[in-house]
Every structure is written in structure tokens, then in C-alpha cells.
Design a protein around this motif. Sequence first.
Motif, mmCIF file in Angstrom:
data_model
loop_
_atom_site.group_PDB
_atom_site.id
_atom_site.type_symbol
_atom_site.label_atom_id
_atom_site.label_comp_id
_atom_site.label_asym_id
_atom_site.label_seq_id
_atom_site.Cartn_x
_atom_site.Cartn_y
_atom_site.Cartn_z
ATOM 1 N N GLY A 26 0.938 -1.273 0.062
ATOM 2 C CA GLY A 26 -0.021 -0.060 -0.028
ATOM 3 C C GLY A 26 1.009 1.341 0.001
ATOM 4 N N ILE A 27 1.903 1.216 0.937
ATOM 5 C CA ILE A 27 2.793 2.545 0.918
ATOM 6 C C ILE A 27 3.631 2.623 -0.530
ATOM 7 C CG2 ILE A 27 4.994 3.248 1.860
ATOM 8 C CD1 ILE A 27 4.220 1.589 4.445
ATOM 9 N N VAL A 28 3.969 1.474 -1.160
ATOM 10 C CA VAL A 28 4.640 1.668 -2.149
ATOM 11 C C VAL A 28 3.813 2.043 -3.460
ATOM 12 C CG1 VAL A 28 5.868 0.253 -4.034
ATOM 13 C CG2 VAL A 28 6.306 -0.583 -1.696
ATOM 14 N N HIS A 29 2.505 1.478 -3.358
ATOM 15 C CA HIS A 29 1.329 2.095 -4.248
ATOM 16 C C HIS A 29 1.168 3.496 -4.164
ATOM 17 C CE1 HIS A 29 -2.213 2.164 -6.834
ATOM 18 N NE2 HIS A 29 -2.626 2.846 -5.812
ATOM 19 N N LYS A 30 1.264 4.040 -3.058
ATOM 20 C CA LYS A 30 0.884 5.348 -2.818
ATOM 21 C C LYS A 30 2.193 6.409 -3.382
ATOM 22 C CE LYS A 30 2.397 7.779 0.725
ATOM 23 N NZ LYS A 30 3.003 8.577 1.588
ATOM 24 N N ILE A 31 3.427 5.856 -3.080
ATOM 25 C CA ILE A 31 4.369 6.537 -3.588
ATOM 26 C C ILE A 31 4.599 6.706 -5.231
ATOM 27 C CG2 ILE A 31 6.995 6.599 -3.886
ATOM 28 C CD1 ILE A 31 7.068 5.419 -0.908
ATOM 29 N N SER A 32 4.328 5.369 -5.760
ATOM 30 C CA SER A 32 4.061 5.243 -7.238
ATOM 31 C C SER A 32 3.085 6.249 -7.743
ATOM 32 C CB SER A 32 3.927 3.744 -7.634
ATOM 33 O OG SER A 32 2.438 3.463 -7.411
ATOM 34 N N GLU A 33 2.069 6.429 -7.287
ATOM 35 C CA GLU A 33 0.918 7.393 -7.768
ATOM 36 C C GLU A 33 1.555 8.676 -7.647
ATOM 37 O OE1 GLU A 33 -2.066 6.519 -9.077
ATOM 38 O OE2 GLU A 33 -1.255 4.415 -8.993
ATOM 39 N N GLU A 34 2.202 9.075 -6.599
ATOM 40 C CA GLU A 34 2.732 10.548 -6.612
ATOM 41 C C GLU A 34 3.681 10.921 -7.408
ATOM 42 O OE1 GLU A 34 2.058 10.568 -1.854
ATOM 43 O OE2 GLU A 34 4.134 10.759 -2.452
ATOM 44 N N ILE A 35 4.725 9.618 -7.844
ATOM 45 C CA ILE A 35 5.552 9.940 -9.060
ATOM 46 C C ILE A 35 5.071 9.983 -10.348
ATOM 47 C CG2 ILE A 35 7.754 8.729 -9.939
ATOM 48 C CD1 ILE A 35 8.399 7.708 -7.063
ATOM 49 N N LYS A 36 4.264 9.055 -10.503
ATOM 50 C CA LYS A 36 3.376 9.260 -11.746
ATOM 51 C C LYS A 36 2.800 10.490 -12.277
ATOM 52 C CE LYS A 36 1.266 5.070 -11.389
ATOM 53 N NZ LYS A 36 0.699 3.639 -11.746
ATOM 54 N N LEU A 60 8.789 -0.901 -6.374
ATOM 55 C CA LEU A 60 8.130 0.583 -6.937
ATOM 56 C C LEU A 60 8.617 0.565 -8.595
ATOM 57 C CD1 LEU A 60 7.505 3.428 -6.110
ATOM 58 C CD2 LEU A 60 10.037 4.001 -6.224
ATOM 59 N N ILE A 61 9.560 0.230 -8.977
ATOM 60 C CA ILE A 61 9.808 0.554 -10.611
ATOM 61 C C ILE A 61 8.803 0.002 -11.212
ATOM 62 C CG2 ILE A 61 12.144 1.142 -10.487
ATOM 63 C CD1 ILE A 61 12.887 -1.482 -11.602
ATOM 64 N N ARG A 62 8.335 -1.313 -10.843
ATOM 65 C CA ARG A 62 7.376 -2.010 -11.627
ATOM 66 C C ARG A 62 6.075 -1.300 -11.907
ATOM 67 N NH1 ARG A 62 7.979 -8.231 -9.575
ATOM 68 N NH2 ARG A 62 9.137 -6.749 -7.551
ATOM 69 N N LYS A 63 5.695 -0.364 -10.275
ATOM 70 C CA LYS A 63 4.551 0.152 -10.383
ATOM 71 C C LYS A 63 4.461 1.449 -11.419
ATOM 72 C CE LYS A 63 2.589 -1.557 -6.169
ATOM 73 N NZ LYS A 63 3.198 -2.739 -5.878
ATOM 74 N N LEU A 64 5.660 1.897 -11.840
ATOM 75 C CA LEU A 64 5.688 2.929 -12.683
ATOM 76 C C LEU A 64 5.432 2.778 -13.906
ATOM 77 C CD1 LEU A 64 8.953 4.644 -10.807
ATOM 78 C CD2 LEU A 64 6.367 5.192 -10.463
ATOM 79 N N PHE A 65 5.618 1.492 -14.320
ATOM 80 C CA PHE A 65 5.288 0.998 -15.576
ATOM 81 C C PHE A 65 3.833 1.162 -16.056
ATOM 82 C CE2 PHE A 65 4.425 -2.017 -19.217
ATOM 83 C CZ PHE A 65 5.555 -1.500 -20.111
ATOM 84 N N PRO A 66 3.481 1.453 -17.015
ATOM 85 C CA PRO A 66 4.014 2.173 -18.290
ATOM 86 C C PRO A 66 3.990 3.931 -18.483
ATOM 87 C CG PRO A 66 1.814 1.510 -19.179
ATOM 88 C CD PRO A 66 1.866 1.264 -17.669
#
Length: 191
Positions: A26-36, A60-66
Motif C-alpha cells: 500500500g505504501i509503495v502504491h501511494k508513492i508510485s501514484e505520486e511519482i506518476k 516501485l519501478i514495476r508500479k511506474l510502468f508504463p
Amino acid sequence: MSNCRIHENFEADFEKVLFDEEELQGIVHKISEEIKQDHRGEEIVLVVILKGSFIFAADLIRKLFPVCYVRVEFMQVSSYGDGAKSSGELKLFLDIKPKAVKGKKVIVIDDVVDTALTLSKIKKRIESLGAQQVQICALLDKEEAHKIDIQIEYKGKSILNEFVTGYGLDFGQKYRNCPYVGVLKKEVYEK
Ligand code: XMP
């Protein structure tokens, strides 16, 4: 008996769990949404600080794709040796090549901010190599332990000033493969 065999259940070494696997995702998802949101459609260079950040960065990097075009670089530094207290001295074991960050938007991926001295030195180093922008992303932050001001653009969770282990974070190079983040029993540190 093999020398590698210490005991049967390493879970018993933990006093408490701070973040279980689901919470970490959940934490990693939240961060990935902010970066995206900030870097949609852009090329970014993620500088992963070894060794503690490798599992966090992999998730994290996989959640930034695509959404983001991601390059990955690694730096290995140490300020802790094999113990639970900072030596205060930054040792650089693996550096990045200047051309990997020159003119680029960089996000430094770190596991946990303690005094913030390490990250501040890393940020200065990457800026000196000509990066266009250097942001900081940290899974955990021991706010009350900071010795200098540092801007953390992407932060997972603030935690108390206690030594944490698991999900890539070690104690004496062990417990990195524990899927959750927790605090070890006092007697484990004193062994
Ligand atoms: P400073 O004090 O410079 O240190 O912010 C940051 C680095 O120290 C390590 N560190 C820890 N490692 N559990 C760990 O396994 C901890 O509680 C902890 N606190 C700091 C870590 O490598 C971090 O990048």
C-alpha cells in the motif's frame, strides 16, 4: 551440521512487526501514484541506494510502468558498517557514471532516512554531476533523528527513532529477505 544453520525460525528474532506485506505494498502504491502524477510521460533516472533499497526499488519501478520511462542506476554507500549505529562517515563503494545523470531528472531511492546525512551527501554528489533535478524518495523516515534539513519529495511512512529490519533492511547483513518490516528483540542486537 552446516555452519550456515543458526536456528530454525528467524521470525522469533523479531519483537514486533511495524508494516506487514500488505501495508508495504500500500505504501509503495501511494508513492508510485505520486511519482506518476509528477512525471507522467517523462524519462526519469532512479538511483537506487544499495543494499537496503533493492526490494523497495524492485516493487516501485514495476508500479511506474508504463507511465514513466525509467532508467535505473545503483550507488552503494555505507554509514553503518555491520551494526545498528551510524559511524557518521560515508563510504562510497559503488558510484554512478556522470553521463547516467547529466541533464536528467533523478529520483534517489532510499530505504530509511535517519540522520539524513547520507542522503544529503548523495544529493550533492548527483547535483555536482549535472543532473537537471534531484528528488528524494524514501520508504521510511525517522524524522526526529534528522541532523540536517532535507526535503523528501516522496515519503512512505514516518517512524520512531528505532532500528528497523526486513524488506531489504538488514541487521549485520541478515534479515533482508524478511517480507515485512519489524524491530528485532534487544537480545538479537546484543548477540
Ligand atoms: P543516515 O543516518 O545518514 O543513514 O540518514 C541512512 C542510512 O542508514 C541505514 N539505516 C538503517 N538501516 N535499519 C537499517 O537496516 C535502520 O533502522 C536504519 N537506519 C538507518 C540505511 O542504510 C540508510 O540508508
